[in-house]
Write an enzyme that holds these catalytic residues in place. Structure first.
Site, PDB file in Angstrom:
ATOM      1  N   GLU A  51      34.852  31.967  57.628  1.00 42.24           N
ATOM      2  CA  GLU A  51      35.765  32.785  56.819  1.00 42.24           C
ATOM      3  C   GLU A  51      35.167  32.855  55.422  1.00 42.24           C
ATOM      4  O   GLU A  51      34.998  31.829  54.758  1.00 42.24           O
ATOM      5  CB  GLU A  51      37.172  32.174  56.766  1.00 42.24           C
ATOM      6  CG  GLU A  51      38.130  33.060  55.980  1.00 42.24           C
ATOM      7  CD  GLU A  51      39.510  32.458  55.671  1.00 42.24           C
ATOM      8  OE1 GLU A  51      40.336  33.184  55.103  1.00 42.24           O
ATOM      9  OE2 GLU A  51      39.741  31.279  55.983  1.00 42.24           O
ATOM     10  N   ASP A  76      33.917  29.393  50.080  1.00 39.16           N
ATOM     11  CA  ASP A  76      34.413  29.966  48.829  1.00 39.16           C
ATOM     12  C   ASP A  76      33.699  29.245  47.686  1.00 39.16           C
ATOM     13  O   ASP A  76      33.259  28.106  47.834  1.00 39.16           O
ATOM     14  CB  ASP A  76      35.930  29.775  48.702  1.00 39.16           C
ATOM     15  CG  ASP A  76      36.577  30.805  47.781  1.00 39.16           C
ATOM     16  OD1 ASP A  76      37.356  31.653  48.281  1.00 39.16           O
ATOM     17  OD2 ASP A  76      36.301  30.786  46.556  1.00 39.16           O
ATOM     18  N   ASP A 125      37.954  40.546  46.987  1.00 37.09           N
ATOM     19  CA  ASP A 125      38.118  41.349  45.773  1.00 37.09           C
ATOM     20  C   ASP A 125      37.435  42.689  46.053  1.00 37.09           C
ATOM     21  O   ASP A 125      36.257  42.698  46.407  1.00 37.09           O
ATOM     22  CB  ASP A 125      37.426  40.654  44.594  1.00 37.09           C
ATOM     23  CG  ASP A 125      37.954  39.234  44.398  1.00 37.09           C
ATOM     24  OD1 ASP A 125      39.170  39.087  44.255  1.00 37.09           O
ATOM     25  OD2 ASP A 125      37.142  38.284  44.418  1.00 37.09           O
ATOM     26  N   LYS A 129      34.919  48.999  40.583  1.00 39.26           N
ATOM     27  CA  LYS A 129      34.022  49.648  39.609  1.00 39.26           C
ATOM     28  C   LYS A 129      32.611  49.761  40.164  1.00 39.26           C
ATOM     29  O   LYS A 129      32.106  48.818  40.778  1.00 39.26           O
ATOM     30  CB  LYS A 129      33.994  48.839  38.313  1.00 39.26           C
ATOM     31  CG  LYS A 129      35.258  48.982  37.513  1.00 39.26           C
ATOM     32  CD  LYS A 129      35.069  48.419  36.127  1.00 39.26           C
ATOM     33  CE  LYS A 129      36.380  48.531  35.365  1.00 39.26           C
ATOM     34  NZ  LYS A 129      36.571  47.426  34.459  1.00 39.26           N
ATOM     35  N   ASP A 161      44.130  44.422  51.835  1.00 42.13           N
ATOM     36  CA  ASP A 161      45.252  45.243  51.355  1.00 42.13           C
ATOM     37  C   ASP A 161      44.697  46.455  50.607  1.00 42.13           C
ATOM     38  O   ASP A 161      45.458  47.310  50.173  1.00 42.13           O
ATOM     39  CB  ASP A 161      46.081  44.452  50.353  1.00 42.13           C
ATOM     40  CG  ASP A 161      45.232  44.164  49.126  1.00 42.13           C
ATOM     41  OD1 ASP A 161      44.248  43.408  49.274  1.00 42.13           O
ATOM     42  OD2 ASP A 161      45.493  44.735  48.051  1.00 42.13           O
TER      43      ASP A 161
HETATM   44  C1  LIG Z   1      41.263  37.704  46.452  1.00 46.49           C
HETATM   45  S1  LIG Z   1      40.767  36.090  46.906  1.00 46.49           S
HETATM   46  C2  LIG Z   1      41.279  35.971  48.620  1.00 46.49           C
HETATM   47  C3  LIG Z   1      41.420  34.554  49.078  1.00 46.49           C
HETATM   48  C4  LIG Z   1      41.967  34.365  50.516  1.00 46.49           C
HETATM   49  N1  LIG Z   1      41.062  34.933  51.496  1.00 46.49           N
HETATM   50  C5  LIG Z   1      43.334  34.949  50.657  1.00 46.49           C
HETATM   51  O1  LIG Z   1      43.477  35.992  51.316  1.00 46.49           O
HETATM   52  O2  LIG Z   1      44.291  34.375  50.122  1.00 46.49           O
HETATM   53  C6  LIG Z   1      39.005  36.240  47.058  1.00 46.49           C
HETATM   54  C7  LIG Z   1      38.286  34.894  47.197  1.00 46.49           C
HETATM   55  O3  LIG Z   1      36.900  35.126  47.387  1.00 46.49           O
HETATM   56  C8  LIG Z   1      36.139  34.221  46.608  1.00 46.49           C
HETATM   57  N2  LIG Z   1      34.850  34.877  46.330  1.00 46.49           N
HETATM   58  C9  LIG Z   1      34.675  36.135  45.865  1.00 46.49           C
HETATM   59  N3  LIG Z   1      33.370  36.439  45.777  1.00 46.49           N
HETATM   60  C10 LIG Z   1      32.692  35.333  46.207  1.00 46.49           C
HETATM   61  C11 LIG Z   1      31.318  35.030  46.357  1.00 46.49           C
HETATM   62  N4  LIG Z   1      30.395  35.910  46.051  1.00 46.49           N
HETATM   63  N5  LIG Z   1      30.980  33.806  46.823  1.00 46.49           N
HETATM   64  C12 LIG Z   1      31.950  32.892  47.122  1.00 46.49           C
HETATM   65  N6  LIG Z   1      33.267  33.130  47.006  1.00 46.49           N
HETATM   66  C13 LIG Z   1      33.643  34.329  46.550  1.00 46.49           C
HETATM   67  C14 LIG Z   1      36.989  33.954  45.375  1.00 46.49           C
HETATM   68  O4  LIG Z   1      36.681  32.711  44.780  1.00 46.49           O
HETATM   69  C15 LIG Z   1      38.414  34.006  45.954  1.00 46.49           C
HETATM   70  O5  LIG Z   1      38.876  32.729  46.359  1.00 46.49           O
END
Ligand SMILES: C[S@@+](CC[C@H](N)C(=O)[O-])C[C@H]1O[C@@H](n2cnc3c(N)ncnc32)[C@H](O)[C@@H]1O
Length: 223
Positions: A51, A76, A125, A129, A161
């Site tokens: 994941e 993460d 995320d 942009k 979403d």
């Molecule tokens: C919007 S959160 C979603 C977290 C979880 N999947 C949820 O649905 O609740 C996005 C997660 O991706 C991690 N993340 C984003 N880009 C990353 C990267 N390049 N390497 C590691 N983690 C990353 C962030 O730290 C964050 O915890």
């Protein structure tokens, strides 16, 4: 979360057998677990499922409960977040769960070619942009990284979403000739999504559901 609380979680993560927190330098030398996750960490040959951007690791833990014959690794960069999933797994004695704190950009240093059977990307995320395109977890470069660690018929799952992320990814998949196995632009309204897509909800998802946002899902193979 306060910095005191974060520190406590960081320290506790260090005591968990199921948490791996290599430095960037250690990653760049290839993780010792690369190619050996089954034998060394899980002590079996079961399929490995990742994941990515796992946050608190809801999919990692919930899928692991439902599929004890598979191994799950949440990844993460934020260790204080996946502490939640790691602790739940430790407290409930789950042997098929691990967490890796690293940048997803470095994933090929952690897994060998064909070591992974399936990947979930949950509420990434969207990086809307243009300048942020390179950070979008379903861009072409990331897909090629995933392809290199996935088995030949490996499966990708994207749950989001973000209408933008859903549309962007579908467009890219069609444009580059990947195989879309299933797509649903409102999983709670349009029937047909796999049960785990609607049964398991993440922290971010619960916030989006409160705002009545449509949750979308794509299952695909990278060609
Ligand atoms: C919007 S959160 C979603 C977290 C979880 N999947 C949820 O649905 O609740 C996005 C997660 O991706 C991690 N993340 C984003 N880009 C990353 C990267 N390049 N390497 C590691 N983690 C990353 C962030 O730290 C964050 O915890």
């Amino acid at each position: 979360m306060g910095s005191k609380n974060k520190l406590k979680r960081f320290r506790e993560n260090e005591t968990f057998d199921n948490v791996f927190q290599p430095t960037r330098e250690e990653m760049l030398e290839n993780l010792p677990q690369k190619g050996n996750w089954g034998k060394e960490v899980f002590k079996n040959d079961n399929p490995i499922i990742l994941e990515l951007g796992c946050g608190k690791g809801e999919y990692t833990v919930e899928l692991a409960k439902r599929f004890p014959e598979k191994n799950f690794i949440g990844i993460d960069i934020k260790g204080a977040r996946f502490w939640r999933g790691a602790k739940t797994a430790v407290d409930s004695g789950m042997k098929n769960v691990a967490f890796l704190r690293t940048q997803i950009e470095l994933i090929e240093y952690a897994f060998a070619q064909g070591e992974v059977s399936e990947i979930w990307i949950t509420f990434p995320d969207p990086q809307i942009k243009y300048k942020r395109t390179k950070h979008r977890l379903t861009n072409s470069e990331f897909l090629q990284r995933y392809k290199r660690i996935l088995k030949e018929d490996g499966i990708m799952n994207l749950k989001t979403d973000s209408e933008f992320m859903h549309g962007y990814t579908l467009g890219l998949l069609h444009g580059e000739g990947h195989e879309v196995l299933y797509a649903n632009h409102h999983v709670y309204k349009n029937e047909g999504a796999p049960a785990v897509v609607t049964e398991i909800q993440t922290f971010y998802e619960s916030q989006y559901l409160e705002q009545n946002k449509a949750i979308t899902y794509i299952q695909f193979r990278i060609k």
